[in-house]
Enzyme design. Structure first.
Site, PDB file in Angstrom:
ATOM      1  N   LYS A  53       9.450   1.208 -12.078  1.00 28.70           N
ATOM      2  CA  LYS A  53       8.996   2.361 -11.380  1.00 28.70           C
ATOM      3  C   LYS A  53      10.252   3.885 -12.667  1.00 28.70           C
ATOM      4  CE  LYS A  53       4.030   1.932  -9.541  1.00 28.70           C
ATOM      5  NZ  LYS A  53       3.350   1.483  -8.500  1.00 28.70           N
ATOM      6  N   GLN A  97       3.114   4.083  -2.597  1.00 30.08           N
ATOM      7  CA  GLN A  97       3.281   2.469  -3.094  1.00 30.08           C
ATOM      8  C   GLN A  97       2.673   1.835  -2.265  1.00 30.08           C
ATOM      9  OE1 GLN A  97       4.408   1.669  -5.907  1.00 30.08           O
ATOM     10  NE2 GLN A  97       3.280  -0.785  -5.178  1.00 30.08           N
ATOM     11  N   ASP A 120      -0.534   8.714  -8.762  1.00 31.55           N
ATOM     12  CA  ASP A 120      -1.855   8.104  -9.750  1.00 31.55           C
ATOM     13  C   ASP A 120      -2.665   8.181  -9.206  1.00 31.55           C
ATOM     14  OD1 ASP A 120      -0.561   5.455  -8.666  1.00 31.55           O
ATOM     15  OD2 ASP A 120      -0.627   5.240  -6.707  1.00 31.55           O
TER      16      ASP A 120
END
Ligand code: NDP
Length: 302
Positions: A53, A97, A120
């Site tokens: 990422k 995460q 997200d």
């Protein structure tokens, strides 16, 4: 031969557009977009995902403000870090995460992220926005699937779509997005009886069950469009040379259905790269919103 729903190719095209948007808007914004990936502990797979990422961010001009906390961090310490990222003016997107170490409770931590910085798209507020058809950051994996279907002009309106899986991460938002595109949607899960009968109804089948190679020819009608969200690392054979890389597979037995279906997303190279691309889209869109700038990415914001 089925049309390949090539996520790698589309993600590269999206990255080019994002890079152009970042270049165009940076002067007016006075700073680049910023993404903070918050990692807790040392899950090895997470390490690879976070590195990917951050690499993608640097390719398109997003600044990374990652934080890596030790596995022993308390819920309060992670919460404090989230609060400071919420307050950080340089940060447009925050990603926690997963998975977290077992002693941490992810629900209240995701809930603590500023919904407008929820890169997200997993905050309850943003799932509510999706449900109501209001704009907001979308869950990256299903948004990536929608972009892949649209890119190949695969019609959804009036089509029968089946989603296998009902997780908050993938299955549920996927079903809502397909429904918003006017598909008639059925959601199957582990308690669904006669799964094969249900999936054979599908003109569009999205599989996110997390079960390696569970879907085969017996589940499909000829001509279906199949998107394989699953991703699994196959165990290495005992005689594999040192340093050999594990092969990946999806939830679908691709080789068995290739001749039967009209379109299929590969694993790897299908949904995976699209998930990262949509994370970048959410970040750049949030940055433009904060500065009142036109992002020109409306076709990617479902
Ligand atoms: P979860 O384990 O959270 O959810 C799996 C869902 O599938 C559940 O709803 C479960 O039903 C259902 N299910 C499990 N077994 C069966 C079965 N035999 N028949 C029908 N339904 C079943 O997984 P996620 O949604 O998080 O992820 C799904 C897959 O997608 C995983 O392989 C994951 O690695 C992959 N993934 C890939 C991403 C990418 O970028 N490519 C991103 C995110 C996920 P029930 O609710 O009844 O338990």
């Amino acid at each position: 031969m089925a049309l390949k729903l090539d996520g790698r190719q589309l993600a590269a095209e999206i990255e080019e557009r994002l890079q152009a948007a970042v270049e165009r808007c940076s002067k007016s914004a006075g700073r680049p977009p910023g993404l903070a990936v918050l990692r807790v502990g040392d899950d090895p797979a997470s390490g690879v995902y976070v590195a990917n990422k951050e690499k993608a961010c640097s390719r398109i001009g997003i600044a990374s403000y990652g934080a890596h906390l030790p596995a022993s961090s308390t819920q309060e310490q992670v919460l404090d870090t989230i609060n400071s990222l919420n307050a950080d003016e340089r940060v447009d997107g925050i990603l926690l995460q997963l998975p977290l170490p077992a002693h941490l409770d992810e629900g209240p931590l995701i809930a603590a992220i500023d919904p407008d910085k929820d890169a997200d798209g997993l905050h309850t507020f943003n799932l509510g926005r999706l449900l109501k058809g209001e704009l907001g950051p979308r869950s990256c994996t299903p948004a990536g699937v929608m972009a892949l279907l649209r890119r190949h002009a695969l019609p959804l309106e009036g089509r029968r779509a089946v989603v296998v899986g009902r997780s908050i991460l993938v299955g549920q938002p996927m079903a809502l997005m397909l429904q918003a595109a006017n598909a008639t949607v059925t959601v199957a899960h582990s308690r669904t009886r006669e799964l094969e009968r249900v999936t054979r109804e599908a003109e569009v089948l999205v599989v996110a069950a997390g079960r390696p190679r569970m879907i085969g020819a017996e589940h499909l009608s000829p001509g279906a469009v199949v998107v394989d969200v699953g991703i699994h690392r196959l165990p290495l054979p005992p005689d594999a040379p040192e340093g050999a890389k594990a092969k990946l597979c999806g939830d679908v037995r691709a080789e068995e259905i290739e001749e039967l279906v009209s379109a299929l997303s590969p694993v790897p190279g299908g949904v995976g790269p699209m998930t990262v691309a949509m994370l970048l889209v959410n970040t750049v869109v949030a940055w433009c919103h904060r500065h009142g700038l036109d992002h020109g990415l409306d076709d990617l914001v479902v």
